[in-house]
Design a protein around this motif. Sequence first.
Motif: not given
Length: 369
Positions: A286-288, A300-307
């Motif tokens: 993904a490219t959040y 929200f899921h992708c943001r958590e991963q990216a963080r």
Amino acid sequence: MRQRLAELRGPDVPPQPLDARALAALAANPGCRRRAVLDGAGVPKAALAQSLGSPSGFGQSQFAFMRGHAFEARVKSDGGAELLRLTHACLGGGPEPEPGSAQVPDLSAAGPRGRAGRTEIALREATAAGAWTLLDHPMLALDVAGTPAFLEPDAVVVAPDGTWTVVEIKSFPMIDGAADAAKVGAAARQSAVYVLALDDVAARMAADGERAPEVRRHALLVCPKDFSNLPAASAVDVRKQCAVTRRQLSRLTRVEDIAATLPPGLTFDVARPADELSAAVDAVPATYAPECLAACELAFHCREQARARGELTALGRSLRADLGSLTTIEETLAAARGDAGDPDDPAVAALRRAGALRAEALAGGARCP
Ligand code: SF4
């Protein structure tokens, strides 16, 4: 391959049809393979986010919904007299429309396919008649990877000069002639999807030897003026959004290529346990970016991963672009301290300089004037 896409969705999950908002969101984050495969397989992303334990924050409040409806009804009242006046004032299109003279054809028909057919007939008739015509909530069809997506703009105006204009009516305010740039950008991406669908109707008319319309590359954005409920309008250039969306749609056919790279048995079936689903989602790159929060149910899921991975894109695309080869916050801080990074890289050199200046300022102590 259709069977593989159905497996990805889950055997008992009906495909989620793509709407203009979903198609516009594809254009907002064209590089995201995760979104491309989920949308291509028709996975219901809101339900998926719920199953992952990160429900999306999408949806309008009931109050905002009702206020939006009331404003739209006001804009379209009196046979669309005010809306046509605004269209003429912003984009021309022939002689000024006389109040009460516009055509407002009945577009009702059975099912989305029937409504799309009825809309096309109305567009052809209005263009041939050369009269101001308001199509209120027409239905348009756009081919997406071999399947029609049915789209419903707020309105399309046909002008006597044969131009067609997409109208988006929004409830956010236009203050001193300008509205929130992010919201205008989202409206422009959505309008571009409708413009592409109208292009297909225009191409069929040209092929039939009928008077070919001009589908305007400016959409008419109508918003409440300065917090009142009076309408204000502006023409929004959607040429860039049309080009990006067209390119994205052509790439959607490659969803099958992405799906072919996924491990056999992998599924996004929302009935599966959260940890299994999380592993399945994380198997697709993904490219959040913070823009996802306004455009994608999985944000929200992708943001958590990216963080958790310390990805720089979590802080914004422009920052990520400014830092070139550096992709994580850890790498960036190490470069600023002088512990890592190629000193010939301009981004690394700038970070080292900034790090040195900071250290110097801290060593000297802060002085108030
Ligand atoms: S939220 Fe996730 S899946 Fe959706 S576009 Fe952003 S990165 Fe892609």
